[in-house]
Design a protein around this motif. Structure first.
Motif, PDB file in Angstrom:
ATOM      1  N   GLU A 306       0.857  -1.190   0.000  1.00 38.70           N
ATOM      2  CA  GLU A 306       0.000   0.000   0.000  1.00 38.70           C
ATOM      3  C   GLU A 306       0.885   1.230   0.000  1.00 38.70           C
ATOM      4  O   GLU A 306       1.845   1.330   0.771  1.00 38.70           O
ATOM      5  N   GLY A 337      -9.470  -3.184   1.178  1.00 39.12           N
ATOM      6  CA  GLY A 337     -10.454  -2.143   0.919  1.00 39.12           C
ATOM      7  C   GLY A 337      -9.858  -0.931   0.232  1.00 39.12           C
ATOM      8  O   GLY A 337     -10.294   0.198   0.452  1.00 39.12           O
ATOM      9  N   ARG A 671      -2.539  -2.974  11.293  1.00 41.77           N
ATOM     10  CA  ARG A 671      -3.703  -2.105  11.155  1.00 41.77           C
ATOM     11  C   ARG A 671      -4.975  -2.934  11.194  1.00 41.77           C
ATOM     12  O   ARG A 671      -5.007  -4.051  10.682  1.00 41.77           O
ATOM     13  N   ARG A 674     -10.062  -3.131   7.103  1.00 40.85           N
ATOM     14  CA  ARG A 674     -11.018  -2.131   6.634  1.00 40.85           C
ATOM     15  C   ARG A 674     -12.270  -2.764   6.049  1.00 40.85           C
ATOM     16  O   ARG A 674     -13.304  -2.117   5.949  1.00 40.85           O
ATOM     17  N   VAL A 675     -12.151  -4.009   5.617  1.00 42.16           N
ATOM     18  CA  VAL A 675     -13.254  -4.658   4.919  1.00 42.16           C
ATOM     19  C   VAL A 675     -13.954  -5.623   5.867  1.00 42.16           C
ATOM     20  O   VAL A 675     -13.315  -6.521   6.426  1.00 42.16           O
TER      21      VAL A 675
END
Length: 764
Positions: A306, A337, A671, A674-675
């Motif tokens: 990312e 995501g 982290r 997100r999904v």
């Protein structure tokens, strides 16, 4: 090819715009040349001054809207602005221009402004500024036109943060009201998402110097929409933008296309091309509005990171050497995501070598992981489609790509319906024993609609070919073909047959064959219904299907769980030596040690700490010695040093390594996902084994999953006698044979509930 052999009306539009320009020029010249009676205090009456070339000074006629862009269709109105330098008699000049236009029967939207007045209106009115950004001089004083354009553009760029947010809000409201052009039965060519106004919005963003202007594919799609609108105006003899069902064959004829289906397939491709570019443009705008993104690169998968809120390739990665990279990057993007960076998609599309056939296991796992991301998979799938990657990976996809479903029940084209169904099926992966086959069958259940005949029958044939193409074992290919062949069996039987008739139930049971296929069909029926549209699935149909599934399940015998893993001759030979041994051979890790509680999960914790993902594992014991076989792959990058891995495994076996503390540090640095994914499911099976209680765990795979499950067993005072661990795509389907410290089965219901709750808590 999007346009193919469709006729172009661009020359006709250009010719009409030229004719209109000449007419308007004559009207302005005549209006300005006529003497006007002076009124008291009127210092600026009478004919207007001209320069040495005869150009009228102090007044200019400017075209905005479709005439300003040179896109005038047969039924389009004229949008005109009469600019002036403050003349008192400008109203009389305007009347001399507007009345002949009205008398001709052409629609007219008009205004009269000074440069300052036009700039003020543009600062307050979004529609006005969008028109003036693309204003075109027709006749009169060109300095007035130049002045208004420069002023409006300067204001637009200076206030771009506020104005672009306003433009985005307007586009979203328009899309909410008009729907998505590519998937509508009767689309609005102008206002739908993916329609003409979206391209004009992208041009306005480019005018603000925030993003690039639309590229050649978008311009091709835009021209096709203009041609379809042109044909629609010819057919209806009026200026309409809604392409209603009864006009579609006639419009197709004006473009030289075979029929309405050929027209709507091209229209769907154009709409999706524009919509995709529109989303990409607004990602760029969002970065401007939200400020700088965090620096640095975060690894997501092998060769994929990312960066700047997008998924890109890691430094030094060569797509030409890795055919699976495109699917691995897509899966990583969906699971995170995040969007794939446009440059990355282009590079992967242009440089990826052909995928070996049959596909390697890693490619199929990446496909399943991509589909298992649920809703987040849809935009990534669209990226691959727009880049032409999908038809190279799955050649049969071309037959359903952009294929319209001329049925009001369906809200999507065939290909979009398939990915929407697969995304919806991700929510039901815990309900089936083969989540990978559920996702693949959801993706292919309507693949037969690309061929003549009954799509369930033709789909079965195509599904067999694709199943073999992507490397499924023959037994799995048979299951896939059966599910595709009978994907309508449950909803059609539930709503059209008497469920109290034993013959009905026996026929469904005979067609389905096993409980495993039944659960796949049940989950697919729900996902298919929801993806089709509101009219295709409701609580009444859901209750009937559920009742049918319950009745059929009662007459089917489920496939028994495979027996608990036992030692192979080679493993038995290792066990006879006793003591402890660790072998690392590529992706195979073997641990031999005296059997004791916690051995499995502590070894799994070491692997997780070394960033190794357990794809499968088997644990068994002989006497007092346990043998655990792991199949692992690195999360990303190069594999860990085998010597260091062996050393840590030996230390943890000797009780001299606090693996829990190391994993806790790693967990804190990760982290949060997100999904959203389907929640984990833990099932305690009482009668599946005579020597142990069987615990089945279905969950979304993540680093350290096996360690978390094993630690939960340890906290419950359980010992894992044997285990079979398997990861299908991104879904873990694990089976554990557990006993208490005294070697007994879990006979107490409260104890079984405690185990279930403890494992669920560890997975959340």
């Amino acid at each position: 090819m999007m346009r193919g052999d469709a006729r172009s009306f661009a020359p006709a539009r250009k010719e009409r715009a030229g004719d209109i320009d000449r007419w308007l020029t004559d009207l302005l010249r005549t209006a300005c040349a006529m003497p006007y009676p002076r009124e008291r205090g009127d210092a600026k009456g009478g004919p207007l001054a001209t320069d040495e070339r005869g150009t009228t000074l102090g007044v200019a006629l400017v075209a905005v809207g479709s005439l300003g862009r040179g896109e005038l269709a047969p039924g389009s109105d004229l949008d005109l602005v009469l600019l002036h330098n403050g003349r008192d008699d400008v109203a009389r000049i305007a009347d001399r221009i507007w009345y002949p236009i009205w008398d001709s029967g052409v629609g007219l939207d008009h205004s009269v402004r000074t440069v300052d007045e036009a700039a003020k209106v543009a600062r307050e009115d979004l529609k006005a500024v969008l028109g003036l950004i693309q204003a075109r001089h027709i006749a009169g004083d060109p300095e007035l036109t130049r002045a208004v354009r420069e002023t409006v553009l300067a204001d637009w760029r200076a206030d771009s943060r506020r104005r672009l947010a306003e433009l985005r809000d307007s586009a979203d409201k328009r899309a909410e009201a008009s729907g998505e052009l590519a998937f509508l039965l009767e689309p609005d060519l102008r206002d739908s998402r993916g329609g003409l106004r979206d391209v004009q919005a992208m041009q306005a963003v480019a005018a603000a110097w925030v993003a690039s202007a639309p590229g050649p594919r978008v311009r091709e799609a835009y021209e096709l929409l203009l041609d379809i609108r042109h044909g629609l105006h010819l057919v209806t003899a009026r200026g309409t933008d809604r392409l209603v069902l009864q006009e579609q064959d006639a419009v197709a004829g004006t473009l030289g296309l075979l029929d309405a289906e050929a027209l709507m397939r091209r229209l769907a491709e154009a709409g999706r091309t524009i919509s995709h570019a529109f989303d990409s443009t607004w990602r760029t705008v969002d970065r401007l509005l939200s400020g700088p993104v965090p620096r640095g690169r975060r690894p997501l998968a092998d060769g994929v990171v990312e960066h700047g809120g997008e998924v890109v390739l890691a430094r030094g990665v060569n797509p030409r050497k890795d055919p699976v990279l495109v699917l691995r990057a897509a899966a990583a993007a969906a699971e995170a995501g995040l969007p794939l960076a446009p440059a990355t998609v282009t590079m992967l599309a242009n440089q990826s070598p052909p995928m070996p056939v049959p596909w390697p296991d890693e490619a199929r796992d990446a496909l399943v992981a991509l589909l298992g991301a649920g809703r987040a998979a849809v935009p990534v799938w669209e990226e691959l489609d727009q880049a032409g990657v999908l038809v190279r990976l799955l050649p049969d996809w071309e037959r359903v790509r952009h294929r319209p479903q001329r049925n009001p029940v369906h809200r999507y084209t065939v290909d979009r319906h398939l990915i929407e169904t697969a995304a919806g099926a991700a929510a039901y992966t815990r309900e089936v024993s083969r989540p990978d086959l559920l996702l693949i069958s959801a993706l292919l259940h309507d693949i037969g609609k690309g061929w003549p005949g009954d799509h369930s029958s033709t789909g079965e044939v195509v599904a067999r070919d694709i199943g073999a193409h992507i490397g499924l074992p023959p037994a799995d290919v048979e299951i896939l073909a059966t599910v595709v062949r009978h994907h309508l069996l449950l909803p059609e039987t539930a709503t059209r047959r008497d469920l109290d008739d034993p013959v009905t139930i026996s026929r469904v049971a005979e067609a389905v064959g096993t409980r495993e296929v039944l659960e796949l069909l049940a989950a697919l029926a729900v996902a298919d219904g929801h993806a089709t549209g509101p009219a295709a699935w409701n609580s009444w149909k859901a209750s009937l299907v559920s009742d049918l599934v319950r009745r059929v399940r009662s007459v089917l015998s489920g496939t028994p769980l495979p027996p608990a893993p036992s030692l192979s001759p080679e493993q038995a030979a290792l066990a006879r030596h006793g003591g402890g041994a660790v072998r690392v051979n590529g992706g195979a890790v073997t641990v031999v040690a005296p059997d004791r509680p916690g051995l499995l999960w502590r070894a799994a914790g070491v692997l997780a700490a070394h960033r190794l993902v357990v794809r499968s594992a088997q644990a068994a014991s002989a006497g007092s010695t346990a043998v655990i076989e792991f199949s692992v792959v690195p999360e990303y990058g190069t594999p860990p040093d085998p010597a260091m891995l062996e050393s840590d495994l030996r230390l943890v076996l000797a009780g001299r390594l606090d693996i829990e503390q190391r994993l806790a540090r790693r967990t804190r640095s990760m982290r949060p996902p997100r999904v959203p994914v389907a929640p984990p499911r833990v099932t305690v099976l009482e009668d599946a084994s005579e020597t142990a209680t069987v615990v089945e765990v279905r969950a979304h795979d993540r680093p350290g999953l096996l360690w978390r499950i094993g630690r939960a067993f340890g906290e419950c005072g359980l010992d894992v006698q044997a285990a079979r661990v398997e990861t299908l795509g991104a879904e873990a389907v694990d089976v554990f044979y557990v006993v208490d410290r005294a070697g007994r089965l879990l006979a107490d219901e409260d104890q079984r509930n405690q185990v279930r709750n403890q494992v669920l808590a560890a997975l959340r």
